[in-house]
Structure formats: C-alpha cells, structure tokens
Design a protein around this motif. Structure first.
Motif, mmCIF file in Angstrom:
data_model
loop_
_atom_site.group_PDB
_atom_site.id
_atom_site.type_symbol
_atom_site.label_atom_id
_atom_site.label_comp_id
_atom_site.label_asym_id
_atom_site.label_seq_id
_atom_site.Cartn_x
_atom_site.Cartn_y
_atom_site.Cartn_z
ATOM 1 N N TYR A 1 0.661 -1.216 0.010
ATOM 2 C CA TYR A 1 -0.175 0.136 0.116
ATOM 3 C C TYR A 1 0.733 1.311 -0.113
ATOM 4 O O TYR A 1 0.719 2.055 -0.798
ATOM 5 N N LEU A 2 2.014 1.163 0.814
ATOM 6 C CA LEU A 2 2.740 2.446 1.134
ATOM 7 C C LEU A 2 3.420 2.751 -0.525
ATOM 8 O O LEU A 2 3.517 3.784 -0.917
ATOM 9 N N ILE A 3 4.053 1.572 -1.128
ATOM 10 C CA ILE A 3 4.723 1.915 -2.179
ATOM 11 C C ILE A 3 3.932 2.442 -3.339
ATOM 12 O O ILE A 3 3.871 3.505 -4.045
ATOM 13 N N SER A 4 2.743 1.856 -3.549
ATOM 14 C CA SER A 4 1.459 2.283 -4.443
ATOM 15 C C SER A 4 1.238 3.689 -4.090
ATOM 16 O O SER A 4 1.079 4.475 -5.094
ATOM 17 N N ALA A 5 0.976 4.095 -3.035
ATOM 18 C CA ALA A 5 0.538 5.395 -2.667
ATOM 19 C C ALA A 5 1.448 6.550 -3.003
ATOM 20 O O ALA A 5 1.205 7.610 -3.568
ATOM 21 N N ARG A 6 2.903 6.115 -2.633
ATOM 22 C CA ARG A 6 3.742 7.108 -3.040
ATOM 23 C C ARG A 6 3.954 7.279 -4.338
ATOM 24 O O ARG A 6 4.112 8.469 -4.889
ATOM 25 N N LEU A 7 4.044 6.155 -5.268
ATOM 26 C CA LEU A 7 4.546 6.211 -6.626
ATOM 27 C C LEU A 7 3.188 6.801 -7.408
ATOM 28 O O LEU A 7 3.386 7.619 -8.223
ATOM 29 N N TRP A 8 1.819 6.554 -7.136
ATOM 30 C CA TRP A 8 0.778 7.233 -7.385
ATOM 31 C C TRP A 8 0.880 8.624 -7.382
ATOM 32 O O TRP A 8 0.543 9.583 -8.163
ATOM 33 N N PHE A 9 1.277 8.957 -5.973
ATOM 34 C CA PHE A 9 1.162 10.660 -5.772
ATOM 35 C C PHE A 9 2.332 11.348 -6.692
ATOM 36 O O PHE A 9 2.080 12.456 -7.021
ATOM 37 N N ASP A 10 3.507 10.684 -6.414
ATOM 38 C CA ASP A 10 4.518 11.160 -6.912
ATOM 39 C C ASP A 10 4.660 11.353 -8.392
ATOM 40 O O ASP A 10 5.162 12.180 -9.098
ATOM 41 N N PHE B 1 -1.522 -0.987 -9.903
ATOM 42 C CA PHE B 1 -0.899 -1.456 -8.612
ATOM 43 C C PHE B 1 -1.943 -2.748 -8.275
ATOM 44 O O PHE B 1 -3.124 -2.348 -8.104
ATOM 45 N N PHE B 2 -1.406 -3.948 -7.973
ATOM 46 C CA PHE B 2 -2.457 -4.947 -7.646
ATOM 47 C C PHE B 2 -1.649 -5.776 -6.565
ATOM 48 O O PHE B 2 -0.350 -5.925 -6.492
ATOM 49 N N ASN B 3 -2.392 -6.322 -5.376
ATOM 50 C CA ASN B 3 -1.835 -7.101 -4.241
ATOM 51 C C ASN B 3 -2.454 -8.300 -4.272
ATOM 52 O O ASN B 3 -3.941 -8.347 -4.355
ATOM 53 N N ARG B 4 -1.793 -9.311 -4.398
ATOM 54 C CA ARG B 4 -2.277 -10.749 -4.286
ATOM 55 C C ARG B 4 -1.721 -11.583 -2.995
ATOM 56 O O ARG B 4 -1.658 -12.692 -3.372
ATOM 57 N N GLY B 5 -1.125 -10.771 -2.385
ATOM 58 C CA GLY B 5 -0.462 -11.644 -1.196
ATOM 59 C C GLY B 5 -1.772 -12.291 -0.359
ATOM 60 O O GLY B 5 -2.719 -11.848 -0.299
ATOM 61 N N VAL B 6 -1.118 -13.625 -0.042
ATOM 62 C CA VAL B 6 -1.921 -14.421 0.745
ATOM 63 C C VAL B 6 -1.383 -14.778 2.102
ATOM 64 O O VAL B 6 -0.469 -15.550 2.053
ATOM 65 N N SER B 7 -2.128 -14.495 3.304
ATOM 66 C CA SER B 7 -1.676 -14.867 4.480
ATOM 67 C C SER B 7 -1.365 -16.213 4.871
ATOM 68 O O SER B 7 -2.319 -17.177 4.409
#
Length: 258
Positions: A75-84, A92-98
């Motif tokens: 989330y942090l990487i996506s937010a920063r790159l989207w903003f900058d 951006f997609f997240n498909r991590g699974v606990s």
C-alpha cells in the motif's frame, strides 16, 4: 557619420537576430544531453505484489480502494508512486495471501499472477516455509524451497518474458515465539535467504536485502519489537522501512520511478 550609425544599427539588429535564434536552438541541443529518460518511460506499468501475510496486509477481496491494497508496504509503495508520478498512469495489484508458502504460490500462480500480466512482479515468500520447517514438517526443506521457487520463476519468465522480477528477502527478528526458538529459526531461514539471493541473480531480478535493513534499524532504534512486533510481521514503521528500501533499490534499475 549618419551612414556609420546606420551601419552599426544594421549590424546590431543582425547580431540580435542571430542571438535570438541561438537562444531558441542552443538550449534545445543542450536539452538532449541534460534531460532524463523519456518522460513517457514506464507509462502504464502494471506492478503486482505477491507473497504471504506481510504482503497481504489484511487486504479486502473487492474493489474497496480504502483496503484493496492492504495496509502494509504494498500500500505504501503504491500510494507514494501514484502521488509522485500521476502522469505515469501506473496500475497496482496486491495478491498476497496470509500463510502462503512457495507451494501455495505455485497452486494459484496462473490466476493470481500470469493472468494479471504484470510488468513488474515483486515477490516476498519464505518465512512460512521456515516456520513449517522449525516445527518439524519434513516437507519443507531448504532444497524444496529453492527448487519450487526456481520452477515458479522459470514458468513466469516463459509466459511473461519481459517481466521485471523483484525478489524480497524473507526476514525475522528475535521476538516472541521466534526468539524462543531463535537458533532453529536462524538455521532454517539463513539458507533460504541465500537461496532467494541466488535466484535473483539467476533470473536478473532486483534483490531487496531486508534482513540487514531490519537488523540495522533494530540496533539503532531498539527494542527489536519496535520493528517486527512478533518477530515476523512488521509494525507500521517496519512497513515504511520496507517500502523505502523497495523504492530505493527498484528505482536504481527502473529509472522512471525515481
């Protein structure tokens, strides 16, 4: 005298005209040497984060943009790159699974990775494989981790030959249950970390050496649980550390995200 003045005036106008033209053309020439890469480089890039609970970040499985990317480093990487870099139109997609291990990734790879067709694929996996081994599951060996991971990466490059791989090093700190069995965890995770780095070299992947980063952070600003609250999962500041390391190292290779 009048003719001399007129001649001087004409010469001045000619010089001014020439200088004006030069002012328009010289910077354009110099610009080719001083400007960074094409501003359109990387436009439309699709980034996919894959892995276990650290990547999952308690993400939702819908299109709720408050939570769809989770609450961690992805989330942090996506937010920063989207903003900058809004002009880049990144995806951006997240498909991590606990709880996922390398074997679990293999089982869902076609639908959760290949079908998305990422341009940049970031993977963090290994701590669950380590935990299974620590608690005696003989199915989870260092050799199987490396072999299965290699097979996964090979399949990915065969089907997505242009994908840029990013391999993140699994990491731990001595907190809670991890501290209680620290020697066992070290015995199991260190060779898996070496395997991840080895595979990064084999597949021309960008390697993110997170163990050293967390070690240094915990040494400089103790206690260790300030960074990984249970020895495995990062605190919010731990996710920030992860995100900064990721952007710094990926940015060295992919100049368009700097």
């Amino acid at each position: 005298m009048a003719n001399s003045k007129q001649s001087s005036r004409r010469n001045f106008i000619k010089q001014a005209s020439f200088l004006g033209t030069a002012a328009l053309t010289v910077p354009a020439v110099l610009e080719g040497f001083s400007m960074p890469a094409d501003e359109k480089a990387g436009e439309g890039t699709t980034f996919l984060f894959q892995g276990d609970s650290i990547t999952d970040g308690n993400r939702t499985r819908n299109m709720d943009w408050n939570h769809v990317l989770g609450h961690g480093y992805a989330y942090l990487i996506s937010a920063r790159l989207w903003f900058d870099l809004p002009q880049k139109k990144f995806h951006f997609f997240n498909r991590g699974v606990s709880g996922n291990t390398v074997t679990d990734l293999i089982g869902r790879w076609d639908t959760d990775t290949i079908a998305i067709k990422p341009d940049v694929l970031s993977i963090l996996v290994g701590v669950n494989d380590t935990t299974h081994a620590v608690y005696g599951d003989k199915n989870f060996t260092v050799e199987s981790y490396e072999a299965d991971y290699r097979a996964l990466l090979k399949k990915t490059k065969q089907q997505l030959p242009d994908v840029q791989l990013v391999i993140c090093e699994p990491f731990i700190l001595p907190v809670g249950k991890v501290k209680d069995r620290w020697d066992d965890y070290q015995r199991e995770i260190v060779p898996r970390q070496a395997a991840a780095k080895k595979l990064a070299g084999e597949f021309d992947a960008i390697f993110i050496p997170l163990q050293e980063s967390f070690n240094k952070a915990a040494e400089k600003y103790p206690p260790v649980e300030y960074w990984l609250w249970d020895g495995v999962h990062p605190m919010p500041n731990g996710h920030e550390l992860f995100a900064r390391e990721w952007i710094k190292l990926v940015g060295k290779k992919l100049k368009y995200i700097r």
